[in-house]
Design an enzyme around this catalytic site. Structure first.
Site, PDB file in Angstrom:
ATOM      1  N   SER A   1      13.277 -47.436 -61.795  1.00  0.00           N
ATOM      2  CA  SER A   1      12.816 -47.554 -60.407  1.00  0.00           C
ATOM      3  C   SER A   1      12.280 -46.297 -59.749  1.00  0.00           C
ATOM      4  O   SER A   1      11.730 -46.376 -58.658  1.00  0.00           O
ATOM      5  CB  SER A   1      13.937 -48.105 -59.541  1.00  0.00           C
ATOM      6  OG  SER A   1      13.919 -49.495 -59.631  1.00  0.00           O
TER       7      SER A   1
ATOM      8  N   LYS B   1      14.958 -43.258 -49.558  1.00  0.00           N
ATOM      9  CA  LYS B   1      14.955 -44.677 -49.925  1.00  0.00           C
ATOM     10  C   LYS B   1      16.044 -45.351 -49.101  1.00  0.00           C
ATOM     11  O   LYS B   1      17.130 -44.782 -48.913  1.00  0.00           O
ATOM     12  CB  LYS B   1      15.243 -44.803 -51.431  1.00  0.00           C
ATOM     13  CG  LYS B   1      15.162 -46.222 -51.967  1.00  0.00           C
ATOM     14  CD  LYS B   1      15.343 -46.241 -53.478  1.00  0.00           C
ATOM     15  CE  LYS B   1      15.220 -47.633 -54.064  1.00  0.00           C
ATOM     16  NZ  LYS B   1      15.358 -47.664 -55.529  1.00  0.00           N
TER      17      LYS B   1
ATOM     18  N   SER C   1      11.787 -50.157 -58.095  1.00  0.00           N
ATOM     19  CA  SER C   1      12.092 -50.536 -56.741  1.00  0.00           C
ATOM     20  C   SER C   1      11.845 -49.436 -55.699  1.00  0.00           C
ATOM     21  O   SER C   1      11.802 -49.720 -54.509  1.00  0.00           O
ATOM     22  CB  SER C   1      13.554 -50.967 -56.666  1.00  0.00           C
ATOM     23  OG  SER C   1      14.411 -49.885 -56.941  1.00  0.00           O
TER      24      SER C   1
HETATM   25  N1  GLN Z   1      12.906 -52.955 -62.533  1.00  0.00           N
HETATM   26  C1  GLN Z   1      14.252 -52.867 -62.999  1.00  0.00           C
HETATM   27  C2  GLN Z   1      15.070 -53.975 -62.416  1.00  0.00           C
HETATM   28  O1  GLN Z   1      14.516 -54.775 -61.773  1.00  0.00           O
HETATM   29  C3  GLN Z   1      14.835 -51.532 -62.657  1.00  0.00           C
HETATM   30  C4  GLN Z   1      15.253 -51.450 -61.254  1.00  0.00           C
HETATM   31  C5  GLN Z   1      15.854 -50.136 -60.915  1.00  0.00           C
HETATM   32  O2  GLN Z   1      15.733 -49.167 -61.667  1.00  0.00           O
HETATM   33  N2  GLN Z   1      16.559 -50.117 -59.798  1.00  0.00           N
HETATM   34  O3  GLN Z   1      16.247 -54.036 -62.571  1.00  0.00           O
END
Ligand code: GLN
Length: 491
Positions: free
Chosen positions: A178, A79, A154
């Site tokens: 994410s 990532k 994400s």
């Molecule tokens: N979707 C969640 C957010 O927008 C989690 C994101 C994540 O785990 N990095 O914060």
């Protein structure tokens, strides 16, 4: 994929050791596939062709000497928020679109020591904020099951790349879901270990008390072998826990006989469509058939998870992202005449709308006068949620739930409604707030789109949790399903 190359880690490893193929050959095949198919999926921000082939050559030499571990020569992707020495690390943001870190993140160093081959850096929501991969400065990622749908976020680039067979393994990070949510949307297995199990050194920070590195792959067994390499104490990360690691593959034949699985009543207040309900019910019956005992449990404060998270995560992000000032690294706005203007223009240009929204909310929540009202209160709620889990684990071994309330949704469907987007993480955020390990594994298809089953374990129960997941995968083919349209195109 050329049939001479297997997808499973152990089979790739075996093929390499028996010289059925070399690391250079399999690396070239993955690079070819990325070039051929990623134009439409957009799961990679950077492809590391030259360095990948160099590392593959090194890995082949090491294998020939008989001095290589299980994962030597195996390609993988990172990532794009793990710092990679002298390789672009953007975090999906314009702010870091010119950032070449001078050092490697700890997990990258560990992968290098074990001769894994990095194919490239995967696309992601900007600074890991999002659930659809649409906030990336480098464009949205498309779901390989249906290119009109989002892959989740994400870590959507990593999940999409694995299911499209562009890499057998990828790293991800999980702050509120994410790794698990995109794994569910793309039909792959994704693990978020216990907070502190893997070093965060060199991982660009979003919300430090929640951020956790993890892995996405085709199966729980594949995740276990990779976890063996990257888990463990690191003195460079003060939140990394000084607890010996274990062989995470040792429990892969874990018998479910007599193991208790809790179903949190509160989770089922969220409406699921009938397809998802059916798939979850099938997964539960399977667990029972394998000898597991299903128990109803309560997590009374779980409904407060999203509000608590959306105070804590923005608060921490507003503090972490203050480092992007246009001076030390990253984007710098040109033609400014004083320091205030430099900060303002740099941040206005460098950050996207979702990141700005969170910095504003977080700064507000942390401002004097509101700190106790929002931040302290949210931390108290977090403690109650954690206590609920501790109570539950007195009577069960694991907790089961769907990973997400829906399957992958259409691109652009939720971009104008942040609160709808935030609800995506309703089942994943509770474990994040408590710092517990959790995994999402494929559980079947609803109208042609993957559905994820979430298994939440108690602290440091990764080995047994991977064992449960592997048991399910030994008896089903859910994790072997691949996008039809793509396989027709020989993806
Ligand atoms: N979707 C969640 C957010 O927008 C989690 C994101 C994540 O785990 N990095 O914060």
């Amino acid at each position: 994929m050329d049939d001479s190359f297997p997808k499973e880690i152990l089979k790739i490893s075996d093929g390499l050791k028996k010289r059925k193929f070399s690391s250079v050959e399999i690396t070239k095949e993955y690079l070819r596939r990325i070039k051929a198919y990623d134009r439409e999926i957009n799961s990679f921000i950077t492809i590391c062709e030259e360095t990948a082939i160099e590392s593959a050559l090194e890995a082949d030499k090491r294998i020939a000497k008989g001095a290589a571990g299980t994962l030597a020569g195996i390609p993988y992707a990172n990532k794009d928020l793990f710092c990679t020495k002298d390789i672009l690390t953007t975090c999906g943001s314009r702010m870091l679109s010119n950032f070449f870190p001078p050092y490697d993140a700890e997990i990258i160093s560990r992968a290098k020591e074990n001769s894994l081959v990095m194919l490239g850096k995967t696309n992601m929501d900007e600074f890991a904020m999002g659930s659809s991969n649409e906030t990336s400065y480098f464009g949205a990622v498309k779901n390989p099951w249906d290119l009109r749908k989002v892959p989740g976020g994400s870590s959507g680039g990593s999940a999409a790349a694995v299911i499209a067979n562009l890499t057998p393994l990828a790293t991800g990070t999980d702050t509120g879901g994410s790794i698990r949510q995109p794994s569910a949307f793309c039909g792959v297995s994704g693990l978020k270990p216990t907070y502190g199990r893997i070093s965060r050194y060199g991982m660009v920070a979003f919300a430090s008390s929640l951020d956790q590195a993890g892995i996405i792959g085709h199966s729980a067994a594949d995740l276990a072998f990779f976890l063996n390499i990257i888990a463990g104490f690191d003195p460079k990360d003060s939140t990394c826990i000084e607890k010996p690691t274990e062989d995470y593959s040792r429990n892969l034949n874990f018998p479910l006989q007599g193991i208790k699985f809790g179903l949190p009543k509160e989770f089922f207040k969220t409406e699921l469509n009938s397809g998802l309900q059916q798939i979850f019910a099938n997964a539960i019956s399977l667990v029972e058939k394998l000898g597991g005992k299903i128990v109803d449990i309560n997590l009374p404060h779980s409904s407060l998870s999203i509000p608590a998270y959306y105070v804590i995560a923005p608060a921490e992000c507003s503090s972490n992202l203050a480092r992007y000032d246009g001076i030390r690294f990253g984007h710098r706005a040109p033609n400014t005449s004083n320091i205030e203007e430099l900060y303002e223009k740099t941040r206005s240009e460098g950050f996207g709308a979702e990141v700005k929204r969170r910095v504003l909310i977080g700064t507000y929540a942390l401002s004097s006068g509101y700190y106790d009202e929002y931040y302290t209160k949210a931390q108290k709620v977090r403690r109650l949620i954690k206590n609920d889990f501790s109570e539950a684990y007195k009577s069960v071994d694991f907790i089961l739930s769907p990973t997400t309330p829906t399957t992958a949704f259409p691109l652009n469907e939720k971009t104008d409604d942040p609160t709808l987007m935030y609800l995506q993480d309703i089942f994943t955020i509770p474990a994040s707030l408590a710092g517990l390990p959790a995994i999402s594994i494929p559980a079947g298809l609803d109208k042609g789109l993957p559905v994820g089953l979430q298994i939440i374990g108690d602290y440091f129960q990764e080995a047994r949790m991977l064992g449960v997941a592997n048991k399910i995968q030994q008896t089903t083919d859910w994790h072997k399903l691949t996008p039809k349209s793509n396989s027709e195109k020989k993806l």
